[in-house]
Design a protein around this motif. Structure first.
Motif, short mmCIF file in Angstrom:
data_model
loop_
_atom_site.label_atom_id
_atom_site.label_comp_id
_atom_site.label_asym_id
_atom_site.label_seq_id
_atom_site.Cartn_x
_atom_site.Cartn_y
_atom_site.Cartn_z
N THR A 1 -3.71 -3.32 -0.96
CA THR A 1 -4.32 -2.32 -0.08
C THR A 1 -3.70 -2.31 1.31
O THR A 1 -4.09 -1.51 2.14
CB THR A 1 -5.83 -2.60 0.09
OG1 THR A 1 -6.00 -3.88 0.71
CG2 THR A 1 -6.56 -2.55 -1.25
N ALA B 1 -5.70 -4.06 -4.60
CA ALA B 1 -6.31 -2.78 -4.96
C ALA B 1 -6.51 -2.67 -6.47
O ALA B 1 -7.57 -2.26 -6.94
CB ALA B 1 -5.46 -1.63 -4.47
N SER B 2 -5.46 -3.05 -7.22
CA SER B 2 -5.53 -2.92 -8.68
C SER B 2 -4.47 -3.77 -9.35
O SER B 2 -3.50 -4.19 -8.71
CB SER B 2 -5.35 -1.45 -9.09
OG SER B 2 -4.04 -1.01 -8.76
N SER C 1 0.80 -1.22 0.00
CA SER C 1 0.00 0.00 0.00
C SER C 1 0.84 1.28 0.00
O SER C 1 0.35 2.34 -0.38
CB SER C 1 -0.95 0.00 1.20
OG SER C 1 -0.21 -0.06 2.41
N GLU D 1 -7.58 -7.95 -0.77
CA GLU D 1 -6.48 -7.05 -0.42
C GLU D 1 -5.74 -6.57 -1.66
O GLU D 1 -4.72 -5.89 -1.56
CB GLU D 1 -5.53 -7.75 0.55
CG GLU D 1 -6.18 -8.07 1.87
CD GLU D 1 -5.36 -8.94 2.79
OE1 GLU D 1 -5.56 -8.84 4.01
OE2 GLU D 1 -4.52 -9.73 2.30
#
Length: 115
Positions: A107, A97-98, A20, A95
């Protein structure tokens, strides 16, 4: 969770992984899609069916039973970590994000990944 709508459906082995904070964690070693019907490891006895034995083999090993069950139900990625304390890390599908090009962004920070 419908994994076809989740970023995990775009994850492939050998992709780079960032936590993250944008720090490089390692590379994807394994992608396992969700199994909402995963049998819980606790209290089930030995699984004698072929399908059951395969499901048992696909669970991330070395983790507590509750963590294994959670990951099996949600889907997960196994990450080959980089650095002095290299080894496997696990992130649940939720978990992620992308996924862009050859990079998976998480994340959570690296220290929150399961080991």
């Amino acid at each position: 969770m419908n994994t076809s709508d989740s970023p995990i459906s775009d994850v492939r082995e050998d992709m780079n992984v960032l936590d993250s904070a944008g720090e490089e964690v390692g590379t994807i070693a394994e992608v396992q899609m969700s199994d909402p019907d995963a049998v819980t490891p606790a209290g089930q006895g030995q699984n004698e069916s072929l399908v059951g034995r395969i499901a048992d083999a696909l669970r991330p090993s070395g983790l507590p039973d509750q963590a294994q069950e959670n990951l099996a139900r949600k889907g997960y990625v196994r990450i080959d970590a980089k650095g002095p304390f290299a080894g496997s890390r696990y992130a649940a599908a939720d978990e992620i994000a992308s996924v862009k090009e050859q990079t998976v962004a998480l994340t959570i920070p690296e220290e929150k990944l399961l080991r």
